[in-house]
Design a protein around this motif. Structure first.
Motif, PDB file in Angstrom:
ATOM      1  N   TYR A 268      39.583  46.040  50.533  1.00  0.00           N
ATOM      2  CA  TYR A 268      40.058  44.654  50.378  1.00  0.00           C
ATOM      3  C   TYR A 268      40.025  44.273  48.902  1.00  0.00           C
ATOM      4  CZ  TYR A 268      40.066  43.046  55.273  1.00  0.00           C
ATOM      5  OH  TYR A 268      40.341  42.837  56.600  1.00  0.00           O
ATOM      6  N   ARG A 269      38.914  44.626  48.230  1.00  0.00           N
ATOM      7  CA  ARG A 269      38.726  44.194  46.833  1.00  0.00           C
ATOM      8  C   ARG A 269      39.838  44.751  45.942  1.00  0.00           C
ATOM      9  NH1 ARG A 269      32.862  44.309  47.475  1.00  0.00           N
ATOM     10  NH2 ARG A 269      32.184  42.119  47.400  1.00  0.00           N
ATOM     11  N   LYS A 270      40.407  45.901  46.345  1.00  0.00           N
ATOM     12  CA  LYS A 270      41.460  46.505  45.493  1.00  0.00           C
ATOM     13  C   LYS A 270      42.678  45.594  45.364  1.00  0.00           C
ATOM     14  CE  LYS A 270      40.225  51.293  46.583  1.00  0.00           C
ATOM     15  NZ  LYS A 270      40.477  52.394  47.542  1.00  0.00           N
ATOM     16  N   THR A 271      42.783  44.635  46.327  1.00  0.00           N
ATOM     17  CA  THR A 271      43.950  43.735  46.226  1.00  0.00           C
ATOM     18  C   THR A 271      43.677  42.602  45.257  1.00  0.00           C
ATOM     19  OG1 THR A 271      43.115  42.395  48.038  1.00  0.00           O
ATOM     20  CG2 THR A 271      44.604  44.184  48.612  1.00  0.00           C
ATOM     21  N   PHE A 272      42.400  42.460  44.823  1.00  0.00           N
ATOM     22  CA  PHE A 272      42.070  41.303  43.987  1.00  0.00           C
ATOM     23  C   PHE A 272      41.671  41.686  42.581  1.00  0.00           C
ATOM     24  CE2 PHE A 272      42.070  37.731  46.894  1.00  0.00           C
ATOM     25  CZ  PHE A 272      41.974  38.328  48.138  1.00  0.00           C
ATOM     26  N   ASN A 273      41.016  42.862  42.420  1.00  0.00           N
ATOM     27  CA  ASN A 273      40.400  43.077  41.091  1.00  0.00           C
ATOM     28  C   ASN A 273      41.046  44.235  40.345  1.00  0.00           C
ATOM     29  OD1 ASN A 273      39.432  45.138  42.599  1.00  0.00           O
ATOM     30  ND2 ASN A 273      37.326  45.012  41.879  1.00  0.00           N
ATOM     31  N   TYR A 274      42.387  44.234  40.359  1.00  0.00           N
ATOM     32  CA  TYR A 274      43.124  45.282  39.641  1.00  0.00           C
ATOM     33  C   TYR A 274      43.614  44.724  38.319  1.00  0.00           C
ATOM     34  CZ  TYR A 274      46.652  48.861  38.710  1.00  0.00           C
ATOM     35  OH  TYR A 274      47.405  49.859  38.150  1.00  0.00           O
ATOM     36  N   ASN A 275      43.351  45.460  37.248  1.00  0.00           N
ATOM     37  CA  ASN A 275      43.775  45.007  35.915  1.00  0.00           C
ATOM     38  C   ASN A 275      45.133  45.637  35.596  1.00  0.00           C
ATOM     39  OD1 ASN A 275      44.267  44.708  33.194  1.00  0.00           O
ATOM     40  ND2 ASN A 275      42.088  44.779  32.626  1.00  0.00           N
ATOM     41  N   GLN A 276      46.192  44.849  35.733  1.00  0.00           N
ATOM     42  CA  GLN A 276      47.565  45.369  35.545  1.00  0.00           C
ATOM     43  C   GLN A 276      47.720  46.009  34.153  1.00  0.00           C
ATOM     44  OE1 GLN A 276      49.878  45.396  37.818  1.00  0.00           O
ATOM     45  NE2 GLN A 276      49.370  43.774  39.294  1.00  0.00           N
ATOM     46  N   ASP A 277      47.023  45.443  33.157  1.00  0.00           N
ATOM     47  CA  ASP A 277      47.215  45.938  31.758  1.00  0.00           C
ATOM     48  C   ASP A 277      46.641  47.335  31.580  1.00  0.00           C
ATOM     49  OD1 ASP A 277      46.429  42.581  30.654  1.00  0.00           O
ATOM     50  OD2 ASP A 277      48.326  43.492  31.353  1.00  0.00           O
ATOM     51  N   THR A 278      45.451  47.550  32.139  1.00  0.00           N
ATOM     52  CA  THR A 278      44.796  48.856  31.901  1.00  0.00           C
ATOM     53  C   THR A 278      45.066  49.844  33.029  1.00  0.00           C
ATOM     54  OG1 THR A 278      42.813  48.191  33.112  1.00  0.00           O
ATOM     55  CG2 THR A 278      42.887  47.641  30.755  1.00  0.00           C
TER      56      THR A 278
END
Ligand code: GP9
Length: 436
Positions: A268-278
């Protein structure tokens, strides 16, 4: 003896707190289509990928209808069947077992019985075996006139768990059945359509339509979102197909997500805490992680609850905390019916509301109390509140759960109706308002 007094108090309180509002009777006499939407979660409605929203059609219905954005199913181990039970009776599921399996011989006041009392024909429809969750028995107990199960459909497409018919084919065939019943019965109808394809473990990925989930490709949560997107396309084909047949011209659609999708918290957390830049995931050391984790907790476990009608644009979002027990009181007010034994509230008539879960956990606008950890969390700060004084609140919550369990375990509605028939309870005026 004590339970009867408590039940009499519940009934009298329900009768006394009935009050009319701008939604009273707005759908009285209309056809009612209830969509029991399998594993449909609230958080995914906000997610966008390069192919667009996960649930564009559901989001459209939410924007046009009455959208209850702070809604929680209150199921126990009976998952889908518990949600059906609570939606239709406004009683909590028992917290040791499953009502559909072990208490199908009790007397309940249900949406189906209340509508039949007003001249409706009521039916349920599901593409799985009729004995799954003992529905062949329990749907009769709830009062449905007819239950269309797997044997009543042409199994021309299966997707997902292999439990039965795909949502797209289920919905298409169901439209023809509804059309035929409408012609035969020549009266208002209520039908519950229970979907199936969007069901754990969401791994029939080859059969889902192409929907790119970006960094979530190949993960459980990514497959869930692909499955949900399929279910959304099927939902769209149902609503548009019903409209083409003229079946929505005098109707209301009620849709609820029945429970969360049983995905791991890390996924679930992968849908919220992904840093698009890195291209990396935030870790607990990142300040952004805490903020996202707070938002994550707020969204998790919520499912959508929408009341939608083709000819009535509400464009209204209601944020009052709402549980499945509040669904029947809320739509009953709109349909011109009343269940004196309901545990829930008409959400359109209250500003505050406690959502109680079968394990003793509860929440309101500001706080979430976890019975398993005995901790109180603030939704605002996402922090644990030290030494809260919850004795009175938890006693009240436990009494509500005990009364619901008592009504089910000891068949109290049947017993209370006996007292009513002998005029041993309630005043004559209140007795006249009772469903027996
Ligand atoms: C089974 C379907 C799913 O027919 O309703 O049930 P669940 O496994 O979600 O309780």
């Amino acid at each position: 003896e004590e339970a009867t007094v408590l039940l009499e108090d519940l009934v009298e309180n329900n009768i006394d707190k009935q009050n009319k509002n701008e939604y009273t009777d707005i759908f009285k006499g209309k056809d009612v289509y209830v969509i029991h939407y399998e594993s449909a979660e609230r958080f995914a409605m906000d997610l966008e990928f390069e192919d667009g929203s996960v649930t564009p059609f559901l989001n459209k219905m939410a924007s046009e209808g009455l959208y209850f954005d702070n809604f929680y199913p209150q199921h126990s181990v009976g998952t889908s069947s518990d949600s059906e039970f609570t939606f239709n009776t406004s009683l909590l599921p028992i917290n040791n077992g499953t009502v559909f399996m072990t208490h199908a011989d009790r007397n309940y006041v249900s949406l189906q019985k209340l509508l039949k009392d007003k001249g409706y024909y009521t039916m349920s429809m599901h593409g799985n075996n009729g004995d799954f969750w003992n529905r062949n028995v329990m749907h009769k107990t709830l009062g449905y006139d007819k239950f269309f199960s797997k044997d009543d459909y042409v199994i021309d497409e299966e997707i997902g768990l292999g439990l039965g018919l795909s949502d797209k084919s289920f919905f298409n065939q169901s439209i023809q059945k509804i059309k035929q019943v409408k012609q035969e019965q020549q009266k208002p109808i209520m039908s519950t359509l229970i979907t199936l394809s969007n069901h754990y473990p969401f791994d029939d990925v080859e059969k889902y339509p192409g929907f790119n989930v970006g960094h979530l490709e190949g993960t459980d949560i990514g497959n869930y979102l692909k499955s949900y997107h399929y279910a959304d396309l099927a939902l769209q084909s149902f609503i548009e197909g019903m409209d083409r047949e003229g079946l929505l011209d005098n109707a209301v659609v009620v849709l609820y997500g029945d429970h969360h999708a049983k995905i791991s918290t890390d996924d679930y957390r992968k849908t919220f805490n992904y840093n698009q830049d890195t291209g990396e995931y935030y870790t607990k050391e990142d300040p952004e992680y805490t903020a996202m984790n707070g938002r994550f907790k707020k969204q998790l476990k919520r499912t959508p609850f929408i009341v939608w009608s083709k000819d009535k644009q509400f464009n209204e979002t209601i944020n009052t905390p709402m549980g499945m027990v509040d669904a029947l009181p809320t739509i009953s007010n709109m349909l011109g019916i009343f269940n004196p034994y309901q545990l829930g509230n008409d959400i359109m008539s209250v500003k505050e509301n406690n959502v109680v879960f079968p394990d003793g956990s509860w929440l309101n606008k500001k706080h979430f109390y976890s019975a398993s950890s005995s901790k109180l969390y603030s939704f605002e700060s996402d922090e644990v509140i030290e030494n809260p004084n919850l004795i009175v609140t938890n006693e009240m919550i436990d009494k509500k759960i005990d009364l619901s369990n008592n009504i089910i375990q000891n068949d109290l509605i049947r017993f209370f109706n006996g007292l009513l028939a002998h005029q041993k309870v309630l005043t004559p005026e209140k007795r006249s308002m009772m469903y027996m």
